[in-house]
Structures are given as C-alpha cells and as structure tokens.
Motif scaffolding. Structure first.
Motif, PDB file in Angstrom:
ATOM      1  N   MET A   1       0.818  -1.206   0.000  1.00 19.23           N
ATOM      2  CA  MET A   1       0.000   0.000   0.000  1.00 19.23           C
ATOM      3  C   MET A   1       0.855   1.260   0.000  1.00 19.23           C
ATOM      4  SD  MET A   1      -3.105  -0.742  -0.417  1.00 19.23           S
ATOM      5  CE  MET A   1      -3.688   0.942  -0.138  1.00 19.23           C
ATOM      6  N   GLU A   2       1.961   1.246   0.732  1.00 18.94           N
ATOM      7  CA  GLU A   2       2.840   2.417   0.754  1.00 18.94           C
ATOM      8  C   GLU A   2       3.357   2.740  -0.644  1.00 18.94           C
ATOM      9  OE1 GLU A   2       5.862   1.480   3.584  1.00 18.94           O
ATOM     10  OE2 GLU A   2       4.661   2.102   5.318  1.00 18.94           O
ATOM     11  N   ARG A   3       3.708   1.717  -1.394  1.00 14.91           N
ATOM     12  CA  ARG A   3       4.235   1.946  -2.734  1.00 14.91           C
ATOM     13  C   ARG A   3       3.144   2.354  -3.721  1.00 14.91           C
ATOM     14  NH1 ARG A   3       7.367  -0.524   0.333  1.00 14.91           N
ATOM     15  NH2 ARG A   3       9.623  -0.623   0.015  1.00 14.91           N
ATOM     16  N   LEU A   4       1.997   1.733  -3.621  1.00 12.83           N
ATOM     17  CA  LEU A   4       0.893   2.136  -4.496  1.00 12.83           C
ATOM     18  C   LEU A   4       0.480   3.580  -4.228  1.00 12.83           C
ATOM     19  CD1 LEU A   4      -1.392  -1.044  -4.496  1.00 12.83           C
ATOM     20  CD2 LEU A   4       0.243  -0.325  -6.245  1.00 12.83           C
ATOM     21  N   GLU A   5       0.453   3.959  -2.969  1.00 10.08           N
ATOM     22  CA  GLU A   5       0.080   5.331  -2.622  1.00 10.08           C
ATOM     23  C   GLU A   5       1.112   6.336  -3.120  1.00 10.08           C
ATOM     24  OE1 GLU A   5      -0.437   5.014   1.568  1.00 10.08           O
ATOM     25  OE2 GLU A   5      -2.355   3.930   1.399  1.00 10.08           O
ATOM     26  N   ALA A   6       2.396   5.984  -3.027  1.00  9.76           N
ATOM     27  CA  ALA A   6       3.444   6.885  -3.508  1.00  9.76           C
ATOM     28  C   ALA A   6       3.380   7.053  -5.024  1.00  9.76           C
ATOM     29  CB  ALA A   6       4.818   6.368  -3.086  1.00  9.76           C
ATOM     30  N   ILE A   7       3.149   5.948  -5.724  1.00 13.06           N
ATOM     31  CA  ILE A   7       2.995   6.038  -7.181  1.00 13.06           C
ATOM     32  C   ILE A   7       1.776   6.900  -7.514  1.00 13.06           C
ATOM     33  CG2 ILE A   7       2.523   4.740  -9.295  1.00 13.06           C
ATOM     34  CD1 ILE A   7       3.976   2.354  -7.969  1.00 13.06           C
ATOM     35  N   GLY A   8       0.684   6.695  -6.782  1.00 11.94           N
ATOM     36  CA  GLY A   8      -0.522   7.463  -7.021  1.00 11.94           C
ATOM     37  C   GLY A   8      -0.343   8.946  -6.775  1.00 11.94           C
ATOM     38  N   GLU A   9       0.433   9.283  -5.746  1.00 15.84           N
ATOM     39  CA  GLU A   9       0.702  10.694  -5.453  1.00 15.84           C
ATOM     40  C   GLU A   9       1.456  11.342  -6.609  1.00 15.84           C
ATOM     41  OE1 GLU A   9       3.093  13.425  -2.143  1.00 15.84           O
ATOM     42  OE2 GLU A   9       2.661  11.311  -1.722  1.00 15.84           O
ATOM     43  N   TRP A  10       2.435  10.628  -7.170  1.00 16.97           N
ATOM     44  CA  TRP A  10       3.172  11.165  -8.307  1.00 16.97           C
ATOM     45  C   TRP A  10       2.280  11.232  -9.550  1.00 16.97           C
ATOM     46  CZ3 TRP A  10       4.690   9.514 -13.171  1.00 16.97           C
ATOM     47  CH2 TRP A  10       5.691  10.272 -13.785  1.00 16.97           C
ATOM     48  N   MET A  11       1.493  10.176  -9.775  1.00 16.74           N
ATOM     49  CA  MET A  11       0.641  10.120 -10.961  1.00 16.74           C
ATOM     50  C   MET A  11      -0.448  11.189 -10.938  1.00 16.74           C
ATOM     51  SD  MET A  11       1.392   7.815 -13.331  1.00 16.74           S
ATOM     52  CE  MET A  11      -0.104   7.164 -14.071  1.00 16.74           C
ATOM     53  N   GLU A  12      -0.892  11.594  -9.778  1.00 18.54           N
ATOM     54  CA  GLU A  12      -1.931  12.629  -9.701  1.00 18.54           C
ATOM     55  C   GLU A  12      -1.514  13.886 -10.447  1.00 18.54           C
ATOM     56  OE1 GLU A  12      -4.517  15.189  -6.391  1.00 18.54           O
ATOM     57  OE2 GLU A  12      -2.985  13.765  -5.714  1.00 18.54           O
TER      58      GLU A  12
END
Length: 437
Positions: free
Chosen positions: A308-319
C-alpha cells in the motif's frame, strides 16, 4: 489496441491458496509437495478480509487503468465456481466465487478487466508430469512413468478449453486474456483451436504472446497482440522482423509474484522503492511499452503495508504527472534526452515530457534539435512557466565554458538552455512539459 497503449499502466494480481504458505506462488514445486501436503492450504483457505472494492480503489488511486488476476495459476486452484473441477474456491471454507465480485468492483472504478490462465496444471490428473518447460512438483518421483500412463494431454486440453469458455462468457465483457506457459500445451498442434475459441467468444479481447509456440512467433501472421517479457527492461522498443510491436513488461514489487512474508531476506526478494517503481514506469513508456505491476495479496485478502505504501506513492506522483504517461510513447528519435533524464512524448498533444531523475545545478541544457522547436516550457506538477534561452543570449547568463559550443561574434549557442532553481521541486521525479511548435 488504442485504449491499451494509451493506458500504459496496469495491475497484476497473483492470488491463490499459496498465499497461506506465504513463500511464493511456486511453493508447491520448489518444495516438491505432494497433493496431500499441499491440500492443507485448500482446506483452510478463507480470505475473510477480502474486499475487492478496496483493491479496485487502490489500483485506481495508483493510476492503473487495467487489471489482470490469476484466475488459475500453475497449482490448478480456481478462483471461480468452475463446473469442471472441485478444486475451486467455492469448496474452500470461504465458499464463494471470488471473481464475480472482483470483476464488478474493478468495473465500477472504470478499470478494464483481464484474466490470467495457466496452461500447465500441477493438480489436474490428466496433465502429464514433466511435460513442457514448467517444473512439476512430482518431477523426482520414481514412478513418473507409471503416473503418466493415466495422463493424457488431449483430455486436459478439453478441460482447459471448457474453463476458458467459462471465463470469457460468465463474467460479461473481458478485455484481456493473459496466458502463461500456454505454449507448453499448444505445441502439439492445439494452438489454432484455442485461438479460434478465444477470438470467437471475445473478438475484442487483447492477448499476450505466451499461448503461442515460440517457433511460430515470427511473421506478420501473428495472432498475439503484444509481447510480454517479465522482470526486465528492454534496451529499446521491442521489434519483430525490424518492425516495432506493442509490448508490456510485468514486474513485481518485491521479487515475488505471490505473497511472501519474509521479503528482504535476500537481494532477490528485496522491495523496490517508490522512486525505483516510478522510474521503471517512466522508462518503459519512454520505450513505447506498458507496465503491468504485480501485487500479491495475503491469505486474508489484504494488500500488505509495504504494498500500500508503494501504491500510494505512485498514485501521489501520478496525480500530477499522469499526463506524461497516459497516451505517451517514445519521443521522436531526433530529440535526445539530457543526461540523467528520460523522455516521453504525446503525439496527439505534440508535447515532450522531460523526466529529471537527478536534479541539475541551475543550468539545464537541451540538445540542439530542441532549438526553434519549443514554444513553451513548464513544470507539470504546478504548470509554472520555465524561462529558457533558445540558442542565443548573454554569455554571462548561459555560457557553459565550452568554446566549441558558442560563437563570440554572433552570440548563438547550440543548446536550448533553461534556468532552474537550486532546490528540486517537492515531487519524487520532476517533469518538464515542452509545448512543441
């Protein structure tokens, strides 16, 4: 294929009763387990915390546009209520079909759905031991020859076709069919039948290349839609017979496809950092490919904390930066990436995206082919303008000290030069958006 090439980013999910062992999806064969020993995982499988809506939300927030789940992996366990086997989730303590709710949840988030299906099957009584290239758990039994007298690949193929028909007709529209080790079962001449079945049931389905005999991959009579390497980054856009072809590479977060509790014990199973994963996505798109990023849920049906930490970090960048990913591909060859950078290009918008992997010290120089081609430059995360000198200007501001790269008389330089701040923007990997003339 357009939706797929525009999407660029998908989620792979490896999940089954092997999550109970928590030693990876190949545990049955790496430990040479008998059917009786492996059966205990079937008898206790009960993912009581499974909520596919949570999974779909995590995928969407990470920026993923499609998902592929292991409907049946090599161990033969089925995540749906197949009428052709008892070795299925509805006969475990969980007692319910896992795929129906999964498909509904991901569709509700606007994510396209695909099924992975293993050609070989270590559980099925008709699949020959040691057939093909996949290592069988019973490979070292002294009575392998005796076991194989009762096994028949043709009968197994009938089972396989029936299950594929279930998957492609029982869950509404299916967008992708992802075969693994499929050529192990089609090498005997069954390829045509399977292709006709799959294309006939779902004409719009997208297929990878692993169903097909490797000896028949060449020629523009290909019936696969894209090449599918794994755990690597090709050196360039994948080509067949000198022509670029669609491709996708699948990667794990931590070296293991199925859930593995003791990640980090060896280098092979170490966790990739968020920065590594974002860079991985960028580099793959910069070479015209897609990234299928794998997660291995726990036996209780959750994505663990590290995932989840990695998915959230990718999502923050992708936003803030998904515009440099969706609909993008390799930049035209005349545009060369600056040192420590990767380029992607959106042909519809006619924009180049410069992903800066190592932050420079104020001066940022682009190759001469950018001169006269850029009408506006800005950071993607906040749309703030970046000023630049397009091949000319005052030398006290831009001169690099390279005498061959300038003309004292005319003031013309062979670079397009930007002036950046000393401090890197507060994003994992900054991106500059160039509007081309």
């Amino acid at each position: 294929m357009k939706w797929w090439t525009d999407a660029r980013f998908g989620m792979f999910i490896h999940w089954g009763i092997y999550a109970e062992a928590a030693r990876g999806e190949w545990v049955k064969t790496t430990e040479e387990m008998s059917e009786e020993k492996y059966r205990k995982y079937f008898d206790i499988f009960n993912p009581d915390l499974y909520d596919p809506a949570e999974w779909a939300k995590a995928a969407k927030e990470a920026g993923m546009k499609y998902v592929i789940i292991t409907s049946k992996h090599h161990d033969g366990f089925c995540l749906w209520d197949s009428e052709y086997t008892d070795y299925k989730v509805t006969n475990t303590p969980y007692g319910r079909d896992l795929l129906k709710s999964f498909v509904e949840a991901f569709r509700n988030e606007g994510i396209r759905v695909g099924f992975y299906y293993s050609g070989p099957d270590w559980h099925h009584p008709k699949y020959p031991v040691n057939h093909g290239s996949l290592i069988h758990p019973l490979r070292n039994r002294e009575d392998v020859a005796v076991l194989n007298k009762e096994r028949d690949l043709g009968q197994y193929m009938e089972y396989m076709q029936n299950q594929i028909k279930e998957l492609l007709t029982g869950f509404g529209r299916i967008d992708l069919f992802w075969s693994d080790y499929g050529s192990d079962v089609t090498a005997g001449g069954n390829e045509d039948d399977l292709v006709k079945l799959i294309r006939g049931l779902r004409p719009g389905v997208i297929m990878n290349d692993r169903l097909f005999n490797p000896d028949l991959l060449s020629g523009w009579g290909w019936r696969w839609d894209y090449r599918s390497p794994e755990q690597t980054i090709p050196g360039q856009w994948i080509e067949m017979e000198g022509q670029r072809v669609p491709w996708e590479v699948c990667h794990t977060l931590n070296g293991s496809w199925g859930y593995r509790r003791n990640v980090g014990v060896t280098d092979r199973y170490g966790w990739k950092s968020s920065e590594q994963l974002i860079t991985l996505l960028i580099e793959i798109v910069s070479k015209g490919g897609n990234l299928l990023l794998n997660v291995g849920p726990t036996a209780r049906g959750k994505f663990d904390k590290n995932t989840m930490e990695r998915l959230e970090a990718i999502g923050e960048w992708m936003e803030y930066h998904s515009r440099s990913i969706y609909g993008c591909t390799a930049a035209p060859e005349e545009f060369k990436a600056p040192e420590n950078c990767l380029l992607t290009y959106n042909p519809e918008l006619n924009r180049i995206y410069i992903h800066i992997l190592k932050w420079p010290t104020r001066r940022f120089h682009l190759d001469k082919y950018f001169i006269g081609r850029v009408k506006h430059a800005r950071f993607l995360h906040d749309a703030s303008e970046i000023q630049f000198l397009d091949g000319q200007g005052h030398w006290d501001w831009v001169w690099t000290g390279d005498v061959e790269n300038r003309s004292e008389r005319t003031g013309i330089m062979n670079t397009l030069t930007m002036q950046l701040e000393i401090e890197k923007p507060d994003v994992e990997i900054p991106v500059i958006e160039l509007f081309l003339e």
